[in-house]
Write an enzyme that holds these catalytic residues in place. Sequence first.
Site, short mmCIF file in Angstrom:
data_model
loop_
_atom_site.label_atom_id
_atom_site.label_comp_id
_atom_site.label_asym_id
_atom_site.label_seq_id
_atom_site.Cartn_x
_atom_site.Cartn_y
_atom_site.Cartn_z
N PRO A 2 0.84 -1.21 0.00
CA PRO A 2 0.00 0.00 0.00
C PRO A 2 0.87 1.26 0.00
O PRO A 2 1.87 1.32 0.69
CB PRO A 2 -0.77 -0.12 1.32
CG PRO A 2 -0.72 -1.56 1.68
CD PRO A 2 0.57 -2.08 1.14
N GLU A 3 0.49 2.24 -0.83
CA GLU A 3 1.23 3.49 -0.94
C GLU A 3 0.30 4.63 -0.50
O GLU A 3 -0.76 4.39 0.05
CB GLU A 3 1.72 3.67 -2.39
CG GLU A 3 2.56 2.47 -2.88
CD GLU A 3 2.98 2.57 -4.34
OE1 GLU A 3 3.13 3.68 -4.85
OE2 GLU A 3 3.15 1.51 -4.97
N LYS A 54 3.27 6.85 3.79
CA LYS A 54 2.52 5.60 3.94
C LYS A 54 2.17 5.31 5.40
O LYS A 54 1.71 4.22 5.71
CB LYS A 54 3.37 4.44 3.39
CG LYS A 54 3.84 4.63 1.95
CD LYS A 54 4.77 3.48 1.56
CE LYS A 54 5.43 3.74 0.22
NZ LYS A 54 6.40 2.68 -0.12
N ARG A 108 2.24 -11.31 5.86
CA ARG A 108 3.70 -11.42 5.85
C ARG A 108 4.37 -10.94 7.15
O ARG A 108 5.55 -11.16 7.37
CB ARG A 108 4.28 -10.63 4.66
CG ARG A 108 3.85 -11.14 3.29
CD ARG A 108 4.58 -12.39 2.86
NE ARG A 108 6.01 -12.19 2.76
CZ ARG A 108 6.65 -11.75 1.68
NH1 ARG A 108 5.96 -11.43 0.60
NH2 ARG A 108 7.95 -11.61 1.66
N ARG A 256 13.33 -3.90 -8.18
CA ARG A 256 11.87 -3.84 -8.35
C ARG A 256 11.51 -3.80 -9.84
O ARG A 256 12.21 -3.21 -10.65
CB ARG A 256 11.29 -2.59 -7.67
CG ARG A 256 11.66 -2.43 -6.21
CD ARG A 256 11.06 -3.51 -5.34
NE ARG A 256 9.60 -3.52 -5.40
CZ ARG A 256 8.81 -2.77 -4.65
NH1 ARG A 256 9.32 -1.91 -3.78
NH2 ARG A 256 7.50 -2.84 -4.76
#
Length: 267
Positions: A2-3, A54, A108, A256
Amino acid sequence: MPELPEIETIKRYLEKEIIDQKIKNIEIFNKRSFKGNKKNIQGAKVIRLERKGKVLVFVLSNGYNLMFHLKMTGQILFFNFLKKLAIDKSTRVIFILDNSYLVFNDIRKFGWVKVVDDKNLREEIKRLGIDALNLTFDNLKRILNNTKRPIKLVLMDQAKIAGIGNIYANESLFLAKINPQTPANKISEEKIKELLKAIIKILKKAIKYGGTSFSLYLKPDESKGKYQEKFLVYKREDKKCWRCHKNIKRIILGGRSTFYCLNCQKL
Ligand SMILES: [Zn+2]
């Protein structure tokens, strides 16, 4: 991960639901997901919500604050007492409020909730760069002129600019027609202006669509964001560029996935 748009979506949702509610109790199912002493916030009311980059913050009535970082797979779900509480093996913390539950899920386990006093909150927030929605031409120019690192990595550096991650860095650079590998200090003033416009436009559009539910992100009511239906370039490898119809390429940059159009985003 999530950003900014996802966290902003959560913030706007929760602002309508939990302001003035008291935190009556906290159930912790995974110790590492909850940092600090829960006794410090028991009985405190939620005064307001803040966000930087964030990070989401609940400002409480007793001088303490609750910070949330969702990292890779965090979710914050809201259930008023009329709705059936849904928890699963990813549930790490449950907050019991006056008339609702707030559930922190995180498969996670990289995410966290942290109890901090006002002084510690200021120190934590200071470590973050300027919030991406507050960027101006002058501060973006100063950040970029200072480094020859690839522009995409600079945009994602939370100590410089807070809130932009992989998805929105890819999207903004595509919109501004800048190659993600361009050394940041080689970008012209004209291009910096375009980039700033692109960043703000993309972030606002993503907020409008409730963020991107590409992996595990959900809105607090368990519904999905819709920005993934609007991707300009992200995850569009080998598909046609919307602008020039050449194929989108994928490379790895800073570990990335990076997507761009070889034709529109020349080095
Ligand atoms: Zn193109």
